[in-house]
Structure formats: structure tokens, C-alpha cells
Design a protein around this motif. Structure first.
Motif, PDB file in Angstrom:
ATOM      1  N   GLY A 222       0.790  -1.223   0.000  1.00 36.77           N
ATOM      2  CA  GLY A 222       0.000   0.000   0.000  1.00 36.77           C
ATOM      3  C   GLY A 222       0.824   1.275   0.000  1.00 36.77           C
ATOM      4  O   GLY A 222       0.279   2.362   0.182  1.00 36.77           O
ATOM      5  N   VAL A 223       2.132   1.170  -0.205  1.00 39.14           N
ATOM      6  CA  VAL A 223       3.003   2.342  -0.171  1.00 39.14           C
ATOM      7  C   VAL A 223       3.764   2.457  -1.496  1.00 39.14           C
ATOM      8  O   VAL A 223       4.413   1.502  -1.936  1.00 39.14           O
ATOM      9  N   ARG A 224       3.648   3.625  -2.135  1.00 42.73           N
ATOM     10  CA  ARG A 224       4.410   3.885  -3.357  1.00 42.73           C
ATOM     11  C   ARG A 224       5.409   5.006  -3.083  1.00 42.73           C
ATOM     12  O   ARG A 224       5.049   6.054  -2.534  1.00 42.73           O
ATOM     13  N   ILE A 225       6.655   4.775  -3.437  1.00 41.52           N
ATOM     14  CA  ILE A 225       7.719   5.747  -3.175  1.00 41.52           C
ATOM     15  C   ILE A 225       7.956   6.614  -4.408  1.00 41.52           C
ATOM     16  O   ILE A 225       8.114   6.094  -5.517  1.00 41.52           O
ATOM     17  N   GLN A 251      -5.619   3.982  -3.310  1.00 41.05           N
ATOM     18  CA  GLN A 251      -4.836   2.751  -3.425  1.00 41.05           C
ATOM     19  C   GLN A 251      -3.758   2.652  -2.342  1.00 41.05           C
ATOM     20  O   GLN A 251      -2.929   1.743  -2.378  1.00 41.05           O
ATOM     21  N   GLY A 252      -3.743   3.570  -1.391  1.00 42.21           N
ATOM     22  CA  GLY A 252      -2.736   3.516  -0.341  1.00 42.21           C
ATOM     23  C   GLY A 252      -2.069   4.861  -0.144  1.00 42.21           C
ATOM     24  O   GLY A 252      -2.685   5.916  -0.326  1.00 42.21           O
ATOM     25  N   ALA A 253      -0.792   4.852   0.214  1.00 43.13           N
ATOM     26  CA  ALA A 253      -0.053   6.078   0.498  1.00 43.13           C
ATOM     27  C   ALA A 253       1.050   6.287  -0.536  1.00 43.13           C
ATOM     28  O   ALA A 253       1.715   5.342  -0.953  1.00 43.13           O
ATOM     29  N   THR A 267      24.934   4.529   3.385  1.00 40.82           N
ATOM     30  CA  THR A 267      23.578   4.012   3.559  1.00 40.82           C
ATOM     31  C   THR A 267      23.026   4.443   4.912  1.00 40.82           C
ATOM     32  O   THR A 267      23.682   4.301   5.940  1.00 40.82           O
ATOM     33  N   ARG A 268      21.805   4.964   4.886  1.00 35.98           N
ATOM     34  CA  ARG A 268      21.172   5.410   6.126  1.00 35.98           C
ATOM     35  C   ARG A 268      19.700   5.006   6.138  1.00 35.98           C
ATOM     36  O   ARG A 268      19.114   4.749   5.092  1.00 35.98           O
ATOM     37  N   ASP A 269      19.141   4.961   7.342  1.00 38.92           N
ATOM     38  CA  ASP A 269      17.772   4.505   7.523  1.00 38.92           C
ATOM     39  C   ASP A 269      16.888   5.625   8.072  1.00 38.92           C
ATOM     40  O   ASP A 269      17.359   6.516   8.781  1.00 38.92           O
ATOM     41  N   LEU A 270      15.624   5.534   7.749  1.00 38.41           N
ATOM     42  CA  LEU A 270      14.608   6.418   8.314  1.00 38.41           C
ATOM     43  C   LEU A 270      13.381   5.572   8.616  1.00 38.41           C
ATOM     44  O   LEU A 270      12.890   4.847   7.737  1.00 38.41           O
ATOM     45  N   TYR A 271      12.878   5.625   9.836  1.00 37.67           N
ATOM     46  CA  TYR A 271      11.707   4.846  10.240  1.00 37.67           C
ATOM     47  C   TYR A 271      10.492   5.762  10.357  1.00 37.67           C
ATOM     48  O   TYR A 271      10.529   6.762  11.080  1.00 37.67           O
ATOM     49  N   ARG A 272       9.438   5.415   9.637  1.00 39.61           N
ATOM     50  CA  ARG A 272       8.221   6.203   9.676  1.00 39.61           C
ATOM     51  C   ARG A 272       7.002   5.281   9.605  1.00 39.61           C
ATOM     52  O   ARG A 272       7.051   4.190   9.022  1.00 39.61           O
ATOM     53  N   VAL A 273       5.891   5.726  10.183  1.00 40.22           N
ATOM     54  CA  VAL A 273       4.645   4.959  10.182  1.00 40.22           C
ATOM     55  C   VAL A 273       3.793   5.490   9.037  1.00 40.22           C
ATOM     56  O   VAL A 273       3.155   6.535   9.155  1.00 40.22           O
ATOM     57  N   VAL A 274       3.802   4.778   7.906  1.00 40.06           N
ATOM     58  CA  VAL A 274       3.087   5.245   6.720  1.00 40.06           C
ATOM     59  C   VAL A 274       2.131   4.200   6.153  1.00 40.06           C
ATOM     60  O   VAL A 274       1.257   4.527   5.352  1.00 40.06           O
ATOM     61  N   ALA A 275       2.290   2.945   6.537  1.00 40.39           N
ATOM     62  CA  ALA A 275       1.472   1.869   5.973  1.00 40.39           C
ATOM     63  C   ALA A 275       0.450   1.370   6.979  1.00 40.39           C
ATOM     64  O   ALA A 275       0.679   1.398   8.193  1.00 40.39           O
ATOM     65  N   GLU A 276      -0.679   0.908   6.480  1.00 37.25           N
ATOM     66  CA  GLU A 276      -1.668   0.266   7.338  1.00 37.25           C
ATOM     67  C   GLU A 276      -1.099  -1.064   7.843  1.00 37.25           C
ATOM     68  O   GLU A 276      -0.331  -1.727   7.131  1.00 37.25           O
TER      69      GLU A 276
END
Length: 492
Positions: A222-225, A251-253, A267-276
Motif C-alpha cells: 500500500g506504499v508507493r515511493i 490505493q494507499g499512500a 547508507t542510512r535509515d529512516l523509520y516512519r509509520v506510513v502503511a496500514e
């Protein structure tokens, strides 16, 4: 639990609560001369100086300091004033959980099938039922699915059904608290919670092509980047990351990343709440099932486990004693809320909800002999504007826990000053580093800390300071806290 002297002392002290601030200060001065406490007008000189230097409000500060082998505090200031403790409230939830559930308590996640398995083909749905595991990670799902493959299942012809009915929290808007719905600290609880609801976005620079790739892990259907990042040849500027914008569609986010990214940042990470939650689970399930050689063409839906379903496998979580370490050291709100909802379901029957959680904590406090008329739990994590507790009662809790059987597990869950967790950078090069186990709390207008300090002399003290003042979170509160903690460290 041993409540004897502590409970009697708590009840006796409550009779003094209505006394005015001046009388308390005079009484304290008579009991503890200035030569012993180093206090000026009831506060240590170092704390008074920090307050004056940073223009803090002395009356907005609540303090309780007591040696664990003593029956009286050596410092009490505005100790009966109800204050918002922010994440320090996690100490109450943690103490109750260890006592009620026990440090070895585990959360199962069960797998059911709704139809026969013939020649490796499950001719119906696969049901995953969660019981609130606060640390159900991708690797745990992999272990569960591997168990299914070992039992002969290869092709699932039905759907993936997610049963989260063990909890029934009321609907919430994750943006309601501070308008930051995508930050992990605002993630909402769920009985079948994967990766604490956080999607990991990985930024991977490619110096050869001069581009920066972005991917989500695990992939969420459900997530499109939308990658609009511009690669930069400038030196890496520390923690800078591209801006993230989220748009909801039918159709999602759609998650859009805009801005520059230095190639030498690596390389780095990012944590986010974007998906059901169901999309997160479906994405991880599809990816892992295919890696294990399985086939699945179905969809995902949320529902109860059918009456005729057969349990085919189960996986247990890490024990509670292990769960509370990351929960407290990194102050995870959603993990704490999972623990509170578990308490509610175990004490009063499923489904768990916040009202039952408050009842469970209130009942436990009563069984320990505590009487806290000002106490307001909120959601148990401290991410609340309504939470209230006094410095005295937090001090009583820490004294109580120190004499309890689960003291080692409780203390080990607290961040260590200058070493790890939320206080890894605090007083790192001071002598107190490594000698203070402290839970911190921060909200707009709130700075708090509570825990144990091992003094230079080898004596251990309970320390609580609650500071509610506009702007106190912007360094002011930490400076006042540090002055107090260093003063405690020097006590005999």
C-alpha cells in the motif's frame, strides 16, 4: 510483594500532604541541617544556581531523593504537587507488569488453517492470531513461516487472515497529539503488531551513477515511493535527510522524498509509520513466503479466527524481562501501550482496552498499599497531556521496587547515564557516568527523570525530578537535572 514499612510510611505521609510549602521547607531544614544537604532555601546550592542561570521556575520543579536503605528522604521539594511525568510514567507500567505478569511472561502468535492440507497445498485461508507481542519483528514472522514450510505447506490457495481481536483499543488519530502522525512515537497499538508499525526506508547512494536509491523494508503493497532526491557531492552534514511528504490515495499512500543527499553519507535509515498494519503484514508475508519457496496469490483481510480452524503452529515472544529493556532504554510508546493492553486483557479478560488497563494498574497499586489520589495513568506510556503523578509517589514506587523480587529486571531496563539509551550522551565524561540508571521523559513543557544513582561513597539513592514549565524541554530541564544528579552522586 513486601509492602509493610513502605505502605505504612506512605499512608502516614499522606496526612501531611495538605501542609503548605513553607511548613514543609521548615520541617525539612530541622530534620536535615544545611551542613549535610548543602541546601539553600530547601534546594542544593548547585541546583539553585542552575535554576537561576537558566531562568527556570523553582516552583515548577518537584524533587524526591531518598537512600534505598533509609526510611526518610534527604531532599523533598514540591513533592506532593501533581505533575506530568511524560515518559517517566513508563516506570509505573513496567513495575506493574513485572509483578502481575512476571518477568518470564511471553506473548504467543498462533497460526491456524481453515481447510485441509493436501500434497503441500492449503486449500483455504491461513490465519495469524496475535496476542499483543510488543516486539514482533520481521525475523519472528520468518520463524513462524519457516515452521509452516517444515509442516509441509507450500501453496496457500486462500487468503491471509489477521486476527487482532485480543485487543480492542478505541479509534485514535495519530496526528491528534502533536500533528506528527508518521513519527514512530505516535504509532498506535494492535494485537498483531509488526515492527512496531514502522516502515524502514533505506537510502542507498551510488557514487558511480550519482543517484540515491530509496527502498522500503519490508516492502508494503500500500506504499508507493516517489524518489525526487538530488545527489550531492558536498560533505555529509550529519543527520540531515531529505524531506518526506505523504499523500493518501484510494490505493494507499504515496511517500515522496525531496531534497539533497550527500553521496558520502553512505547508507542510512529512516523509520516512519506510513502503511496500514495489514499492508505491512501482507508485504512482509509475501516476501518471506516466496524466499522460503512458498506460493501465495491471495489477499489479506482482518477477521476473527473461525470456530473450526485448526492451530498448526505457534511462536512465543521474548520474555517480558527482555521486552522492557528496549521499551525503557529507547522509550518506546507503542511497546508500553502493548504491555498495558496485555495487562488489561490478562486481568479482566480480552479484549484489552485502555479503561481495563487503568483498572488493572489501580488495582495493583491498591494491593501494594499505595494511595495516590492525584494519579492519572493516561495510556501508560506518558505520551499524554493528562497524565499526573507526584515526585513523592514516584519515589515511593522506586523504593518499593528496589526491595522487590524483580528489582534486577526493572533496574536493568533503565538507560545508564553516559552509556546507553536515551541518556547515552548525558554526563558522558563525568564521574557519575555508568553509575545512574535513569528513565527520562520529555514533552513540550515537560522534562522529567527518575531512577537510581550510586553515589561516590557506594550508597544507592532513589532520585525523582519532575519539571513542568514552558520551554523546559529545550535544555533548561536537563541542566537542572544534571546539577541535582551530580549533587546526589556526592552524598555520603
Amino acid at each position: 510483594m513486601q509492602t509493610g514499612k513502605t505502605s505504612l510510611f506512605a499512608r502516614a505521609r499522606l496526612e501531611w500532604a495538605p501542609m503548605n510549602s513553607l511548613f514543609r521547607t521548615l520541617s525539612f531544614a530541622l530534620l536535615f541541617p544545611l551542613a549535610q544537604t548543602g541546601c539553600a532555601a530547601g534546594l542544593p546550592h548547585a541546583v539553585d544556581e542552575a535554576i537561576a542561570r537558566h531562568k527556570a521556575d523553582r516552583d515548577a520543579l518537584g524533587i524526591w531523593v531518598q537512600a534505598v536503605d533509609s526510611s526518610e528522604p534527604i531532599l523533598a521539594w514540591n513533592e506532593d504537587e501533581p505533575q506530568n511525568p511524560a515518559s517517566v510514567m513508563k516506570l509505573v507500567t513496567t513495575a506493574a507488569a513485572l509483578d502481575i505478569l512476571g518477568p518470564a511472561y511471553t506473548w504467543p502468535t498462533d497460526a491456524y488453517v481453515t481447510a485441509p492440507i493436501k500434497n503441500g497445498v492449503l486449500q483455504g485461508d491461513l490465519v495469524l492470531k496475535g496476542y499483543g507481542n510488543p516486539m514482533f519483528q520481521t525475523e519472528d514472522l520468518w520463524k513462524l513461516l519457516r515452521g509452516l514450510r517444515e509442516k509441509g505447506i507450500k501453496n496457500i490457495q486462500g487468503d491471509l487472515v489477521l486476527d487482532n481481536t485480543f485487543f480492542n483499543p478505541p479509534p485514535e488519530d495519530p496526528a491528534a497529539f502533536d500533528g506528527q502522525p508518521y513519527k514512530p512515537y505516535n504509532a498506535l497499538p494492535d494485537a498483531l503488531l509488526l515492527n512496531q508499525r514502522a516502515t524502514r526506508f533505506v537510502f542507498q547512494p551510488d557514487p558511480a551513477s550519482g543517484k540515491v536509491m530509496v527502498a522500503s523494508d519490508p516492502p508494503a503493497p500500500g506504499v508507493r515511493i516517489e524518489n525526487r532526491i538530488t545527489a550531492s557531492r558536498k560533505s555529509c552534514a550529519g543527520s540531515d535527510l531529505p524531506d518526506m511528504h505523504v499523500a493518501s490515495t484510494g490505493q494507499g499512500a504515496v511517500v515522496e522524498f525531496v531534497g539533497s543527499y550527500a553521496l558520502d553519507c553512505g547508507t542510512r535509515d529512516l523509520y516512519r509509520v506510513v502503511a496500514e498494519p495489514q499492508d505491512m503484514m501482507l508485504g512482509a508475508f509475501r516476501s518471506l513466503w516466496e524466499e522460503l519457496g512458498g506460493q501465495f496469490k491471495g489477499d489479506v483481510r482482518i477477521g476473527s479466527t473461525p470456530a473450526g480452524a485448526r492451530k498448526i503452529d505457534s511462536i512465543d515472544s521474548r520474555p517480558l524481562a527482555d521486552v522492557i529493556r528496549p521499551m525503557n532504554k529507547w522509550s518506546s510508546n507503542v511497546m508500553t501501550r502493548q504491555v498495558l493492553l496485555t495487562l488489561s486483557a490478562e486481568q479482566f479478560g480480552p479484549p484489552g482496552n485502555p479503561d481495563k488497563g487503568q483498572r488493572a494498574i489501580d488495582y495493583w497499586l491498591g494491593t501494594q498499599g499505595f494511595q495516590w489520589p492525584e494519579f492519572v495513568l493516561g495510556n501508560g506510556s506518558g505520551l499524554s497531556r493528562e497524565s499526573r503523578i507526584s515526585a513523592r509517589h514516584l519515589g515511593e514506587l522506586l523504593m518499593h521496587v528496589y526491595s522487590s523480587p524483580y528489582m534486577p529486571e526493572f533496574t536493568a531496563s533503565l538507560p545508564v547515564a553516559g552509556v546507553d539509551g536515551t541518556v547515552r550522551k548525558r554526563m558522558k565524561h563525568e564521574e557519575i557516568a555508568g553509575r545512574a540508571h535513569l528513565k527520562t521523559g520529555t514533552l513540550n513543557g515537560v522534562r522529567a527523570v527518575a531512577g537510581y544513582v550510586l553515589s561516590r561513597s557506594g550508597r544507592r539513592y532513589v532520585v525523582v525530578t519532575l519539571h513542568n514549565q514552558p520551554g523546559v524541554e529545550n535544555g533548561i530541564g536537563s541542566r537542572v537535572q544534571d546539577a541535582l544528579l551530580k549533587w546526589v552522586y556526592e552524598q555520603p
